[in-house]
Design an enzyme around this catalytic site. Structure first.
Site, mmCIF file in Angstrom:
data_model
loop_
_atom_site.group_PDB
_atom_site.id
_atom_site.type_symbol
_atom_site.label_atom_id
_atom_site.label_comp_id
_atom_site.label_asym_id
_atom_site.label_seq_id
_atom_site.Cartn_x
_atom_site.Cartn_y
_atom_site.Cartn_z
ATOM 1 N N LYS A 252 -20.241 14.814 40.336
ATOM 2 C CA LYS A 252 -19.970 16.097 40.999
ATOM 3 C C LYS A 252 -21.060 17.082 40.615
ATOM 4 O O LYS A 252 -21.235 17.393 39.439
ATOM 5 C CB LYS A 252 -18.595 16.630 40.580
ATOM 6 C CG LYS A 252 -18.311 18.073 41.047
ATOM 7 C CD LYS A 252 -16.929 18.579 40.619
ATOM 8 C CE LYS A 252 -16.738 20.053 40.957
ATOM 9 N NZ LYS A 252 -15.429 20.591 40.523
ATOM 10 N N ASP A 257 -19.444 27.194 40.709
ATOM 11 C CA ASP A 257 -18.138 27.182 41.366
ATOM 12 C C ASP A 257 -17.438 28.520 41.164
ATOM 13 O O ASP A 257 -16.781 28.739 40.154
ATOM 14 C CB ASP A 257 -17.277 26.040 40.794
ATOM 15 C CG ASP A 257 -15.906 25.969 41.463
ATOM 16 O OD1 ASP A 257 -15.703 26.658 42.492
ATOM 17 O OD2 ASP A 257 -15.049 25.207 40.952
ATOM 18 N N LYS A 264 -12.145 32.637 41.925
ATOM 19 C CA LYS A 264 -11.691 32.521 40.533
ATOM 20 C C LYS A 264 -11.633 33.899 39.879
ATOM 21 O O LYS A 264 -12.350 34.805 40.298
ATOM 22 C CB LYS A 264 -12.685 31.647 39.736
ATOM 23 C CG LYS A 264 -12.615 30.165 40.038
ATOM 24 C CD LYS A 264 -13.553 29.389 39.125
ATOM 25 C CE LYS A 264 -13.544 27.912 39.458
ATOM 26 N NZ LYS A 264 -12.262 27.247 39.207
ATOM 27 N N ARG A 338 -13.234 17.585 44.888
ATOM 28 C CA ARG A 338 -12.701 16.376 45.517
ATOM 29 C C ARG A 338 -13.223 16.196 46.945
ATOM 30 O O ARG A 338 -13.341 15.074 47.440
ATOM 31 C CB ARG A 338 -11.155 16.418 45.487
ATOM 32 C CG ARG A 338 -10.579 17.634 46.151
ATOM 33 C CD ARG A 338 -9.137 17.915 45.734
ATOM 34 N NE ARG A 338 -9.035 18.492 44.400
ATOM 35 C CZ ARG A 338 -7.887 18.757 43.780
ATOM 36 N NH1 ARG A 338 -6.726 18.499 44.378
ATOM 37 N NH2 ARG A 338 -7.879 19.287 42.580
HETATM 38 N N1 BES Z 1 -14.480 23.145 38.633
HETATM 39 C C1 BES Z 1 -13.087 23.387 38.667
HETATM 40 C C2 BES Z 1 -12.346 22.721 37.522
HETATM 41 C C3 BES Z 1 -12.467 23.425 36.195
HETATM 42 C C4 BES Z 1 -11.735 24.544 35.913
HETATM 43 C C5 BES Z 1 -13.249 22.875 35.199
HETATM 44 C C6 BES Z 1 -11.810 25.136 34.672
HETATM 45 C C7 BES Z 1 -13.311 23.457 33.961
HETATM 46 C C8 BES Z 1 -12.600 24.583 33.687
HETATM 47 C C9 BES Z 1 -12.495 22.850 39.968
HETATM 48 O O1 BES Z 1 -13.317 22.918 41.074
HETATM 49 C C10 BES Z 1 -11.301 23.692 40.272
HETATM 50 O O2 BES Z 1 -11.481 24.856 40.483
HETATM 51 N N2 BES Z 1 -10.125 23.083 40.261
HETATM 52 C C11 BES Z 1 -8.928 23.789 40.498
HETATM 53 C C12 BES Z 1 -8.034 22.934 41.361
HETATM 54 C C13 BES Z 1 -6.798 23.646 41.854
HETATM 55 C C14 BES Z 1 -7.168 24.708 42.861
HETATM 56 C C15 BES Z 1 -5.877 22.634 42.458
HETATM 57 C C16 BES Z 1 -8.254 24.054 39.161
HETATM 58 O O3 BES Z 1 -8.284 23.178 38.297
HETATM 59 O O4 BES Z 1 -7.758 25.151 38.963
HETATM 60 ZN ZN ZN Z 2 -15.337 22.878 40.711
HETATM 61 MN MN MN Z 3 -13.235 24.806 42.009
#
Ligand code: BES
Ligand code: ZN
Ligand code: MN
Length: 483
Positions: A252, A257, A264, A338
């Site tokens: 990935k 992000d 976020k 994903r």
């Molecule tokens: N890159 C993030 C995952 C992440 C979050 C890694 C915090 C490390 C620390 C990923 O793209 C993401 O934002 N995932 C979301 C998914 C949710 C919206 C279902 C998450 O984990 O909050």
């Molecule tokens: Zn991410």
């Molecule tokens: Mn994300």
């Protein structure tokens, strides 16, 4: 970092020699040196000075010896904590005395796995990220480490660690590079540099080529950004490869992000430059494999993009088409990893992988489940799972087996598309993300997914930054397959 191999007899001439005691016993090298100094150390020990209680003791200008000597006490528990203590002490000593070279006594690590592990720990504890500061800090990357090589296991471990050191530096420097510099285009250019290695070729797909491949997931995530996406395919194909079908590593590569329209929160958002760590891991794994000339055919595939909010960004409710033909209803634009991985996984079909391993900072839920101790491992193939988990145990870059029951897949249904990109519930977030990926596997593919969100970087403190994990696990896994 450089490793030098020394004869036993050369140790007393080293400017700074770091040895150890274990349960109050001197190491063999220290006993030798004690004799050469007419019992300097044993007399101190007999006098019961601080020598027997302090964690580390430093002796400068010892009579009859050229060397300055540090003695680290390794009394606590198992080999893993001994290694961690020893590496930490070495780093502190090198810093304090501004050393350019240290000689280390690693005989407390008796088998090959422990020897590799201690050298990995030294490499990791000596890293510093210095690319973007003016003030010339003491550069721990430059240090030379001298080791006694009386046995072949030590020689093998040093060879492994030399390669690991280079690949880990490549991984960490790139991971730590901020998003204003490390764009998808920059990441692709960095991948291209791997062509200097033997039997490595790199192919970069630009936006038009990505569209021609119908990678709708990657295009959708990138459409909110000014920066174009890139799809990167790195192939290491030595003539003597043992495997007839390649090992395909998918990474990935989200260079930043922000979450997109499902933005976020502001706190610690800087850390989302690390959302490309799956990509930096698979690139550095190919780096290591090619450098070590492992007899394995390996491919790394990376979907690289940014995930930003803008007037052109994808919105909750949008329905997109992936490369596989499956449609996805986007319910949360922050579940972007994903979507791009789905396309990369579909793309892997043309290689007919022996093993398909995707590596991604995929979910915050995995961080909640496992913290920074272990990566989450999901697999549809018990044998592959064992190989990965054992490789991680050996080198102390650990992963934990997580579930892939069909019920998690059931939670990813959408009333409007073939799949939804989130389950709509917070529970089992790491497992539902893995179940989503599993929907895109080429038929009969042995697959594993490593969720590295908790382990790829440290968030705060002096050691803030990339850990290069799980490069050690993957390189050890590949090294084991090559044997
Ligand atoms: N890159 C993030 C995952 C992440 C979050 C890694 C915090 C490390 C620390 C990923 O793209 C993401 O934002 N995932 C979301 C998914 C949710 C919206 C279902 C998450 O984990 O909050
Ligand atoms: Zn991410
Ligand atoms: Mn994300």
């Amino acid at each position: 970092m450089q490793f030098l191999e020394l004869e036993k007899s050369q140790f007393s001439a080293q400017k700074f020699f770091i040895s150890y005691t274990e349960e109050n016993e001197f190491s063999a090298l220290l006993k030798d040196i004690d004799q050469q100094s007419q019992g300097y150390f044993s007399s101190l020990k007999n006098k019961n000075t601080a020598f027997t209680t302090a964690k580390k003791n430093i002796f400068l200008e010892i009579p009859n010896l050229a060397a300055n000597i540090a003695v680290v006490q390794l009394n606590s528990g198992n080999i893993n904590s001994k290694i961690a203590e020893f590496a930490k002490a070495c780093r502190e000593i090198a810093r304090e005395y501004q050393l350019e070279k240290i000689a280390v006594d690693i005989d407390f690590c008796s088998d090959l796995a422990a020897k590799k592990q201690v050298l990995r720990a030294l490499v990791d504890s000596f890293y510093s990220f210095n690319s973007y500061r003016k003030e010339a800090k003491f550069d721990l990357n430059q240090i030379q480490i001298a080791i006694s090589t009386t046995d072949s296991a030590t020689k093998t471990a040093i060879k492994w660690a030399k390669t690991y050191a280079e690949a880990a530096k490549f991984c960490r420097d790139l991971s730590n590079t901020p998003a204003n510099i490390c764009t998808p285009t920059y990441l692709a250019a960095q991948a291209k540099t791997l062509e200097k290695l033997p039997a490595v070729t790199v192919e970069i797909l630009d936006k038009a080529a990505i569209a021609a491949e119908k990678m709708g997931g990657l295009l959708a995530v990138s459409q909110g950004s000014e920066e174009e996406p890139r799809f990167i395919a790195v192939e290491y194909r030595p003539k003597n490869a043992k495997n007839s079908r390649p090992i395909v590593l998918v990474g990935k590569g989200v260079c930043f992000d922000a979450g997109g329209i499902s933005l976020k929160p502001a706190a610690e958002m800087d850390l989302m430059k690390y959302d490309k760590c799956g990509a930096t891991t698979v690139l550095s794994a190919i780096y290591a494999a090619a450098q070590a000339e492992l007899p394995l055919h390996i491919v790394a595939l990376i979907a690289a993009t940014e995930n930003l909010p803008s007037g052109t960004a994808i919105k909750p409710g949008d329905i997109i088409s992936t490369k596989s033909g499956k449609t996805v209803e986007i319910l949360n634009t922050d579940a972007e990893g994903r979507l791009i991985l789905a396309d990369a996984i579909s793309y892997s079909e043309k290689y007919q992988p022996q093993y398909l391993i995707d590596i991604a900072t995929l979910t915050g839920a995995c961080v909640i489940a496992l913290g920074s101790v272990r990566a989450g491992l999901f697999t549809n193939n018990e044998e592959l799972g064992k190989l990965l988990i054992n490789a991680g145990e050996e080198i102390h870059d650990r992963a934990w087996n997580m579930p892939t029951d069909s019920e998690y897949g059931e939670m990813m249904k959408s009333p409007f598309a073939d799949l939804a990109n989130i389950s709509g519930k917070r529970e089992a977030g790491a497992a539902t993300a893995a179940a989503f990926l599993q929907e895109f596997l080429p038929e009969k593919t042995a697959w594993a997914h490593l969720d590295i969100a908790g382990v790829a970087w440290k968030s705060a403190g002096e050691e803030k930054g990339s850990t290069a994990r799980p490069l050690a696990l993957i390189f050890n896994f590949l090294s084991n397959l090559a044997d």
